[in-house]
Design an enzyme around this catalytic site. Structure first.
Site, mmCIF file in Angstrom:
data_model
loop_
_atom_site.group_PDB
_atom_site.id
_atom_site.type_symbol
_atom_site.label_atom_id
_atom_site.label_comp_id
_atom_site.label_asym_id
_atom_site.label_seq_id
_atom_site.Cartn_x
_atom_site.Cartn_y
_atom_site.Cartn_z
ATOM 1 N N ASP A 266 -3.780 -0.317 92.253
ATOM 2 C CA ASP A 266 -3.463 -1.708 91.948
ATOM 3 C C ASP A 266 -4.402 -2.153 90.827
ATOM 4 O O ASP A 266 -5.371 -1.465 90.488
ATOM 5 C CB ASP A 266 -3.634 -2.577 93.204
ATOM 6 C CG ASP A 266 -2.870 -3.881 93.091
ATOM 7 O OD1 ASP A 266 -2.583 -4.495 94.117
ATOM 8 O OD2 ASP A 266 -2.542 -4.264 91.947
HETATM 9 C C1 GLC Z 1 -1.541 -7.454 91.211
HETATM 10 C C2 GLC Z 1 -0.865 -7.155 92.529
HETATM 11 C C3 GLC Z 1 0.165 -6.071 92.456
HETATM 12 C C4 GLC Z 1 0.821 -6.052 91.092
HETATM 13 C C5 GLC Z 1 -0.264 -5.664 90.099
HETATM 14 C C6 GLC Z 1 0.283 -5.609 88.667
HETATM 15 O O1 GLC Z 1 -2.906 -7.666 91.413
HETATM 16 O O2 GLC Z 1 -1.708 -6.885 93.639
HETATM 17 O O3 GLC Z 1 1.092 -6.307 93.505
HETATM 18 O O4 GLC Z 1 1.871 -5.128 91.045
HETATM 19 O O5 GLC Z 1 -1.375 -6.557 90.132
HETATM 20 O O6 GLC Z 1 0.636 -6.882 88.237
#
Ligand code: GLC
Length: 739
Positions: A266
């Protein structure tokens, strides 16, 4: 290969894919391999291009097909191996056409809604050069204080499993090589929704049996559905952050389940390992993550714009790096990127179509839940009348919900939709209360106006800014002066209905008994206002059900339907009356109701249960017919299913949908079992007087549970089978499994 579409790729595709992958791998340097294991995000186009020239494997969507083509061209023409890019984006519930938030879609209990959302969203996103979405989010959660409940499919494991698989089918289609297919990403692996206190990113400490029975199941279903990727969660799982949790990322996901796609971190999830206190610096964090089974880092740490990496084979074995690069290159090949990474810029979809709007409205209508309807105030007939529409959501266009992009088509307002749907109504629109403050003048004006109208509609709720990531709330009541507004309107004596627009279960206890009719309208997306207007007049008949329990109070959380019975279940509410406070004699005379699991200052149970929802028509069920009431475990294990039939009739005077829920309760087992577990559900549309026989089946995978040693057990004994329109009003049958 268990990634991409369920439809296996053609043999010659696989052969050419493996040949391409091995040829590239054999010719890539250490740094070039590491560069493929990074997706950069938030860079401006020129920054992104620098990173692309340095060889990174993926970028976030640069907001247009033209810009995406520019980045692909830089990758193909300005790097040694010309490897095209994965281009990712959070296409969660829409791209140009926004569908209801996922929690609302779950309320439809119709997975087809989610699949259609994903199919249309994928086509819109792919036309702009997106080939990877970070969706579906299938984090089971029983804690509505957590803002991200809006992104998932509620508190039930089976609902998340079924809806997650539907989204994956929609995004990935029959083949990843199709122009409109994009890679799905099941997230967040795992148990992110169990964060203590419902506080985002907080600690998760969970037993093996709960981890497997509740939180892992939807991801197993996602892998079975062919999910191309899985995203690691921010949280620790029993002390070990998911990004570096080898038991999860490798032993369970890749070895036990055979997942051959890509595990992506993430955003800054590796960076966060320092704050978690498990890594000393970014190289340590990256080394631990890749060794644990992470394949791609989402951030900017694997290589810099010169293509240099802080990692050496001492931190990450070459074999692990090669495995990760193979996974990435295979997905790129399955997408057809090596043969054509570019999109036709003239064909980019920039706005909803009539068809996508119709699909979004259909989804919105199916997601609405009728919570109350005393005196059958709803639906309101379209005949001329004076209607006061009051509340901060009366004229708000905030219907798209969390996780929409700035370029999504904006929604209209409820006021506009009602006026369009009911041209003969004289509609007065007033704010009545701001979202976050009280305003006595606004309230007084609304009360005065009510006297001049025939019916009042209160449009209340929580703005989408209070939902989604980093949006935990400690108090789930309607914010600002909205509760006071509802009470004041109730005090006028005028017939009124409340419509809630929200992205999580709310606490309604302060006013729910004052309101005769209440519609739960979530954040329904682009066509939400139109769907609500049609539901108000009965042009659409609500049939949704709650995918999450609505608590009586924020301090009653966690409260969910599939709870253990405990050794002292309460059947009688306590009160704060003198007599109750005085516990009196200890001992067996009191066990009946005093020494049981409850709060002294709350009635038993939630405000509204999981599965609750009404209709403008009525339904009745026949007696369930179980094909067999007794079955040897061996037969079940060899694949025999227990089939169950039940008749459903629309006994009202209006066509409507009924959601039928099938629950089991394993009466006696080696681990305490939930009092109910949803095993199947179906939504049926019937005309007045129409009857349909519904069929369900229960198999080995429905009647067992995981224990704390990680074994799946189906044990002999008696199972209660409940089937019907909700948690309580269900027919009951008993199934015996014998040794
Ligand atoms: C965010 C979220 C995740 C998302 C990622 C990219 O922090 O936790 O669900 O896909 O960043 O935007």
């Amino acid at each position: 290969m268990a990634t991409g579409s369920k439809t296996a790729e053609r043999d010659d595709d696989v052969e050419s894919r493996e040949a391409v992958v091995e040829r590239l791998l054999a010719s890539m340097t250490w740094e070039q391999k590491l560069a493929q294991l990074q997706i950069g995000y938030r860079p401006r186009l020129e920054e992104a291009k620098e990173l692309v020239r340095a060889g990174i494997g993926g970028v976030f969507w640069p907001r247009s097909a033209a810009a995406a083509n520019e980045l692909q061209r830089a990758a193909v023409e300005e790097t040694p191996h010309g490897i095209p890019l994965l281009i990712g984006l959070d296409v969660i519930h829409g791209q140009r056409t926004t569908f209801p938030v996922p929690l609302a879609q779950a309320a439809s209990f119709e997975p087809g809604i989610a699949e259609t959302d994903a199919r249309i969203s994928a086509a819109e996103a792919a036309s702009g050069g997106v080939n990877w979405t970070f969706s579906p989010m299938i984090d089971v959660s029983r804690d509505p204080r957590w803002g991200r409940v809006v992104e998932g499919f509620g508190e039930d494991t089976r609902l998340n499993s079924v809806f997650g698989a539907a989204k994956i089918r929609g995004y990935q289609g029959d083949s990843l090589a199709d122009d409109n297919s994009i890679l799905a990403c099941a997230k967040h692996f795992v148990a992110y929704g169990q964060a203590e206190g419902g506080r985002d990113y907080n600690t998760v400490d969970v037993s093996v049996q709960r981890l497997r029975n509740i939180y892992l199941e939807p991801f197993r279903a996602a892998v079975d559905a062919g999910a191309a990727s899985v995203m690691a969660a921010f949280n620790t799982v029993s002390g070990r952050p998911a990004h570096v949790n080898e038991d999860l990322l490798t032993k369970i996901l890749k070895e036990e389940w055979g997942f051959e796609g890509v595990v992506v971190g993430d955003a800054d999830g590796v960076q966060n390992l320092m704050a978690h206190g498990v890594a000393t610096d970014i190289a340590d964090g990256l080394g631990q993550s890749f060794r644990a089974g992470l394949d791609v880092e989402m951030g900017g740490n694997v290589v810099d714009t010169d293509g240099n990496t802080p990692l050496s084979p001492a931190e990450v074995p070459l074999q692990r790096v090669d495995d990760a690069v193979r996974r990435v290159l295979r997905l790129k090949h399955s997408l057809g990127l090596f043969s054509n990474p570019y999109r036709d810029e003239a064909s980019e979809i920039l706005a909803p179509s009539g068809q996508s709007r119709a699909a979004a409205r259909h989804a919105a209508e199916k997601s609405i839940v009728l919570l109350k309807n005393e005196d059958a105030l709803l639906p309101l007939d379209p005949a001329p009348k004076r209607v006061l529409l009051v509340g901060p959501y009366a004229a708000s266009s905030d219907h798209l919900g969390a996780w929409v992009q700035s370029f999504a088509e904006p929604a209209g307002t409820l006021a506009e939709a009602i006026r369009a749907e009911c041209p003969d109504w004289s509609v007065t629109v007033m704010e009545g209360s701001p979202f976050f403050q009280s305003d006595p003048a606004l309230l007084d004006a609304a009360v005065a106006a009510a006297a001049e109208h025939d019916v009042v509609i209160v449009a209340a709720g929580e703005p989408s800014a209070l939902t989604g990531e980093a949006s935990s709330r400690s108090d789930l009541r309607l914010p600002g002066g909205q509760e006071a507004l509802i009470a004041a309107i109730a005090g006028t004596g005028k017939p009124f209905a409340v419509i809630l627009f929200n992205g999580r279960p709310l606490v309604t206890s302060a006013w729910i008994d004052l309101a005769p009719s209440v519609l739960e309208a979530w954040h329904l997306g682009l066509e939400g206002p139109a769907a609500v207007a049609r539901t108000l007049t009965g042009a659409a008949n609500p049939g949704g059900r709650l995918p999450m329990t609505f608590p009586r109070s924020s301090s009653q959380i966690p409260i969910y339907y599939d709870h253990e019975n405990t050794g002292r279940p309460a059947s009688i509410s306590a009160t704060l009356d003198e007599g109750d406070i005085d516990v009196g004699l200890m001992g067996p005379d009191n066990l009946g109701d005093v020494f049981t699991s409850k709060y002294k200052d709350l009635p038993l149970g939630p405000q509204f249960s999981f599965g609750h929802g009404l209709s403008y028509t009525t339904f009745s069920y026949g007696q369930p017919q179980l094909a067999t009431e007794e079955l040897p475990l061996e037969a079940l294990h060899s694949g025999t299913k227990v089939s169950l039939k039940i008749q459903l009739t629309n006994t009202g005077n209006r066509t409507g949908d009924e959601v039928t829920l099938l629950f089991i309760h394993d009466r006696t087992a080696s681990l305490a079992q939930p009092v109910r577990r949803l095993r199947a559900f179906t939504r049926t549309s019937l005309d007045p007087g129409q009857t349909k026989t519904l069929e369900f089946s229960l198999g080995w995978e429905d009647l067992g549970f995981w224990d704390n040693e990680g074994s799946y057990l189906v044990e002999a004994g008696e199972f209660d089978i409940y089937i019907g329109g909700g948690l309580d009003d269900t027919a009951h049958h008993v199934l015996r499994l014998t040794q």
